[in-house]
Write a protein that holds these residues in place. Structure first.
Motif, PDB file in Angstrom:
ATOM      1  N   UNK A 141      -6.715  11.586  23.074  1.00 38.75           N
ATOM      2  CA  UNK A 141      -7.049  11.259  21.688  1.00 38.75           C
ATOM      3  C   UNK A 141      -8.433  11.795  21.313  1.00 38.75           C
ATOM      4  N   UNK A 142      -9.374  11.707  22.225  1.00 41.31           N
ATOM      5  CA  UNK A 142     -10.706  12.232  21.961  1.00 41.31           C
ATOM      6  C   UNK A 142     -10.685  13.748  21.804  1.00 41.31           C
ATOM      7  N   UNK A 143      -9.768  14.404  22.506  1.00 42.73           N
ATOM      8  CA  UNK A 143      -9.730  15.868  22.510  1.00 42.73           C
ATOM      9  C   UNK A 143      -8.874  16.431  21.395  1.00 42.73           C
ATOM     10  N   UNK A 144      -7.734  15.795  21.106  1.00 42.41           N
ATOM     11  CA  UNK A 144      -6.765  16.404  20.184  1.00 42.41           C
ATOM     12  C   UNK A 144      -6.300  15.495  19.044  1.00 42.41           C
ATOM     13  N   UNK A 145      -6.225  14.193  19.260  1.00 40.68           N
ATOM     14  CA  UNK A 145      -5.661  13.280  18.263  1.00 40.68           C
ATOM     15  C   UNK A 145      -6.717  12.257  17.891  1.00 40.68           C
ATOM     16  N   UNK A 146      -7.502  12.576  16.907  1.00 39.29           N
ATOM     17  CA  UNK A 146      -8.698  11.792  16.592  1.00 39.29           C
ATOM     18  C   UNK A 146      -8.346  10.543  15.779  1.00 39.29           C
ATOM     19  N   UNK A 147      -7.638   9.593  16.431  1.00 38.23           N
ATOM     20  CA  UNK A 147      -7.200   8.392  15.726  1.00 38.23           C
ATOM     21  C   UNK A 147      -7.577   7.110  16.470  1.00 38.23           C
ATOM     22  N   UNK A 148      -8.266   7.240  17.586  1.00 41.42           N
ATOM     23  CA  UNK A 148      -8.564   6.084  18.422  1.00 41.42           C
ATOM     24  C   UNK A 148     -10.066   5.804  18.458  1.00 41.42           C
ATOM     25  N   UNK A 149     -10.447   4.565  18.794  1.00 40.38           N
ATOM     26  CA  UNK A 149     -11.874   4.237  18.933  1.00 40.38           C
ATOM     27  C   UNK A 149     -12.413   4.746  20.261  1.00 40.38           C
ATOM     28  N   UNK A 150     -12.717   6.052  20.322  1.00 36.22           N
ATOM     29  CA  UNK A 150     -13.206   6.658  21.562  1.00 36.22           C
ATOM     30  C   UNK A 150     -14.626   7.189  21.425  1.00 36.22           C
ATOM     31  N   UNK A 151     -15.346   6.718  20.399  1.00 36.46           N
ATOM     32  CA  UNK A 151     -16.761   7.055  20.238  1.00 36.46           C
ATOM     33  C   UNK A 151     -17.572   5.766  20.198  1.00 36.46           C
ATOM     34  N   UNK A 152     -18.854   5.888  20.465  1.00 33.80           N
ATOM     35  CA  UNK A 152     -19.730   4.713  20.467  1.00 33.80           C
ATOM     36  C   UNK A 152     -19.703   4.022  19.104  1.00 33.80           C
TER      37      UNK A 152
ATOM     38  N   UNK B 172      -1.292   5.755   5.505  1.00 32.53           N
ATOM     39  CA  UNK B 172      -1.580   5.662   6.934  1.00 32.53           C
ATOM     40  C   UNK B 172      -2.907   6.333   7.260  1.00 32.53           C
ATOM     41  N   UNK B 173      -3.130   7.508   6.714  1.00 30.04           N
ATOM     42  CA  UNK B 173      -4.377   8.235   6.977  1.00 30.04           C
ATOM     43  C   UNK B 173      -5.587   7.431   6.511  1.00 30.04           C
ATOM     44  N   UNK B 174      -5.500   6.844   5.328  1.00 30.57           N
ATOM     45  CA  UNK B 174      -6.608   6.036   4.837  1.00 30.57           C
ATOM     46  C   UNK B 174      -6.836   4.824   5.734  1.00 30.57           C
ATOM     47  N   UNK B 175      -5.745   4.246   6.218  1.00 31.19           N
ATOM     48  CA  UNK B 175      -5.840   3.072   7.088  1.00 31.19           C
ATOM     49  C   UNK B 175      -6.539   3.428   8.394  1.00 31.19           C
ATOM     50  N   UNK B 176      -6.136   4.532   9.009  1.00 28.95           N
ATOM     51  CA  UNK B 176      -6.709   4.923  10.298  1.00 28.95           C
ATOM     52  C   UNK B 176      -8.182   5.297  10.148  1.00 28.95           C
ATOM     53  N   UNK B 177      -8.538   5.928   9.036  1.00 29.31           N
ATOM     54  CA  UNK B 177      -9.932   6.286   8.811  1.00 29.31           C
ATOM     55  C   UNK B 177     -10.810   5.055   8.671  1.00 29.31           C
ATOM     56  N   UNK B 178     -10.297   4.016   8.030  1.00 32.71           N
ATOM     57  CA  UNK B 178     -11.086   2.803   7.837  1.00 32.71           C
ATOM     58  C   UNK B 178     -10.991   1.847   9.016  1.00 32.71           C
ATOM     59  N   UNK B 179      -9.918   1.967   9.796  1.00 43.55           N
ATOM     60  CA  UNK B 179      -9.677   1.047  10.917  1.00 43.55           C
ATOM     61  C   UNK B 179      -9.244   1.839  12.145  1.00 43.55           C
TER      62      UNK B 179
ATOM     63  N   UNK C  34       0.830  -1.207   0.000  1.00 43.44           N
ATOM     64  CA  UNK C  34       0.000   0.000   0.000  1.00 43.44           C
ATOM     65  C   UNK C  34       0.869   1.263   0.000  1.00 43.44           C
ATOM     66  N   UNK C  35       1.974   1.220   0.719  1.00 45.52           N
ATOM     67  CA  UNK C  35       2.883   2.370   0.732  1.00 45.52           C
ATOM     68  C   UNK C  35       3.533   2.571  -0.631  1.00 45.52           C
ATOM     69  N   UNK C  36       3.907   1.482  -1.276  1.00 46.50           N
ATOM     70  CA  UNK C  36       4.494   1.576  -2.613  1.00 46.50           C
ATOM     71  C   UNK C  36       3.468   2.127  -3.601  1.00 46.50           C
ATOM     72  N   UNK C  37       2.224   1.669  -3.494  1.00 46.26           N
ATOM     73  CA  UNK C  37       1.161   2.206  -4.351  1.00 46.26           C
ATOM     74  C   UNK C  37       0.999   3.711  -4.128  1.00 46.26           C
ATOM     75  N   UNK C  38       1.019   4.124  -2.849  1.00 47.94           N
ATOM     76  CA  UNK C  38       0.850   5.544  -2.542  1.00 47.94           C
ATOM     77  C   UNK C  38       2.004   6.373  -3.093  1.00 47.94           C
ATOM     78  N   UNK C  39       3.164   5.743  -3.247  1.00 45.14           N
ATOM     79  CA  UNK C  39       4.326   6.415  -3.812  1.00 45.14           C
ATOM     80  C   UNK C  39       4.214   6.546  -5.326  1.00 45.14           C
TER      81      UNK C  39
END
Length: 512
Positions: A321-332, A269-276, A237-242
């Motif tokens: 993460x809920x306040x500043x780094x929106x990358x974790x599963x911290x919502x319902x 990475x951003x696409x990965x975190x958004x989907x997972x 995926x990283x090679x594709x993004x390159x």
């Protein structure tokens, strides 16, 4: 200030004295991983003649500029030439070799630098009469993406480069720390967040065995790792993004500007975190070579280093993460997605243990525990069968931090551990009260950490984590010891069948 020169195995270096301590900064512990050494294991330093200046910091690892922040509008420059470490030692002579503390910074294996002022050790070192080492290591695409399946005989790529860098730094400590007054036979590694995960990975890495004698892991996401198959998928995926293909991967990876590589990998990475949500793909790889098995498995079966261990978490890990780094599963909704792909039957059972206590912002607490407390307790349960283990939870907070909806959040314990007495940060977080309490907690944490570094155990007031009592030391004002902390939650998480790799929703297969 006065200048201090030390002879290392690679050459002489000049440091600088500041008050009760002496600093040596950006000492190379491995050759710059540039050119033909990009994506290769660290190589030895080329010795130098004369005296090398070590009074100022060099480069941070390649990352986004904001990750290497040193102060207000002040950033450390970044470069592939980043394999350096820093030493802080008491200025006064030692009557005997001093304990050595080796710090591994956090930042999700994506960002961070050992040059951050908090990590200088200017409070901790003179108080404990110890020597502090802090290191840089390769981050992100250059340190934690395994391109080995795309290498060739003429141009091989190696795995786990960031982990290999950390081992090389520990080898440097064994060769050289005596020249700074340190004891190479009394080395404690400690780290926070990704740095704490690095501690658990080093426990499980045979090549690191014997390079350290005690370990401290603060907020370790203990099961952050990939198998080789998933790692190869992520590298593709990283090679594709390159904008490259597998056929031209070697030339693309070796010839690209390092920041071009970083930006491409971050898009993936951003696409990965958004989907997972909660899945960070730039992590160590169970490659069967350097890292034979997952840290949790190695700790469970006793093949990890059987050294004394302090390990713990903060009560409100997820709040940052809920306040500043929106990358974790911290919502319902994100938690629903996580349980749907890991262990659907566990969702209600685990969530109920948070709801029955009328937990404010229960999803934030649950998400933080999923990432940090759950694997930490797994380490305690296993490592305590093989070596002395001490568990803590950091609960202390101030009015300012509560008003910011952070509480005892992720990384908050770093302030009392390193100490910020009479510094702007202390005045800021205690502006509405709590300074006396903060200093008492800082005194307690430093006392336990330093006693552990010197003798392999914290002070007597902190008992071992042993079954079935499962005693945990709570850092608050006042401190206290609790048996089987949050028992209902512990039991619910221990029956959870999911694991970190399950979080990844791979394009074209797996996941939701």
């Amino acid at each position: 200030m006065s200048v201090t020169t030390v002879s290392t195995a690679d050459g002489d270096i000049r440091g600088v004295r500041s008050g009760p301590v002496v600093y040596w900064r950006s000492i190379p512990y491995a050759a710059p991983p540039v050119g033909d050494l990009r994506f290769r294991a660290p190589r030895p330093v080329t010795p130098w003649t004369g005296v090398r200046d070590a009074t100022t910091f060099g480069y941070a690892s390649i990352q986004n500029r904001s990750g290497a922040v040193l102060g207000y509008r002040k950033y450390q420059p970044t470069s592939e030439d980043c394999l350096t470490l820093n030493v802080t030692a008491p200025a006064r002579p030692a009557s005997s070799p001093r304990p050595v503390l080796v710090f591994i910074h956090g930042g999700g294996y994506l960002m961070g630098t050992s040059a951050m002022g908090l990590y200088s050790g200017k409070h901790l070192v003179p108080r404990g009469d110890v020597v502090l080492v802090s290191m840089n290591y390769r981050l992100g695409v250059l340190g934690y993406v395994d391109f080995s399946s795309f290498g060739t005989t003429d141009r091989p790529f190696e795995s786990n480069l960031g982990l290999r860098d950390q081992i090389a730094a520990l080898e440097w400590v064994q060769r050289n720390i005596a020249a700074f007054g340190g004891d190479p036979n009394n080395v404690t590694i400690f780290g926070e967040s990704a740095g704490a995960h690095a501690v658990t990975a080093l426990l499980a890495t045979p090549a690191a065995h014997g390079l350290f004698h005690r370990a401290i892991a603060e907020s370790a996401p203990g099961d952050w790792e990939m198998n080789r198959e998933d790692a190869a998928h992520w590298a593709r995926e990283c090679i594709d993004a390159l904008g490259a293909t597998p056929a031209d991967a070697v030339s693309a990876l070796t010839e690209a500007d390092p920041h071009e590589l970083r930006r491409a990998a971050f898009r993936a990475f951003r696409d990965c975190v958004l989907s997972s949500p909660g899945f960070f793909p730039m992590v160590p790889v169970i490659d069967g070579e350097l890292l034979p098995k997952s840290p949790l498995d190695a700790i469970a079966d006793g093949t990890a280093s059987r050294v004394p261990l302090i390990i713990g978490t903060n009560r409100d890990e997820g709040a940052l993460f809920a306040r500043y780094l929106d990358v974790m599963p911290t919502t319902v909704e994100r938690l629903r997605r996580v349980f749907a792909v890991t262990d659907p039957e566990a969702h209600q059972r685990i969530a109920a243990t948070y709801e029955r206590h009328a937990e404010p912002r229960a999803s934030v607490r649950l998400g933080g525990d999923l990432m940090f407390w759950r694997p930490t307790i797994a380490v305690c349960e296993s490592h305590s069968q093989h070596a002395p283990t001490y568990n803590y939870r950091f609960d202390f907070t101030t009015t300012v931090l509560r008003r910011m909806r952070l509480g005892a959040t992720h990384a908050a314990e770093m302030l009392p551990v390193f100490g910020i007495k009479n510094e702007p940060m202390e005045f800021g977080i205690t502006a509405a009260g709590g300074r006396r309490g903060f200093r008492q907690v800082s005194n307690a944490m430093q006392s336990h950490w330093l006693n552990f570094a010197r003798y392999g155990r914290p002070l007597p007031s902190w008992p071992k984590y042993e079954l079935p009592q499962r005693k945990t030391f709570i850092f608050d004002n006042p401190t206290r010891v609790v048996s089987d902390l949050e028992r209902d939650r512990r039991e619910a998480w221990q029956s959870y069948k999911g694991n970190y790799a399950d979080l990844w929703s791979r394009p074209g297969g797996g996941g939701e």
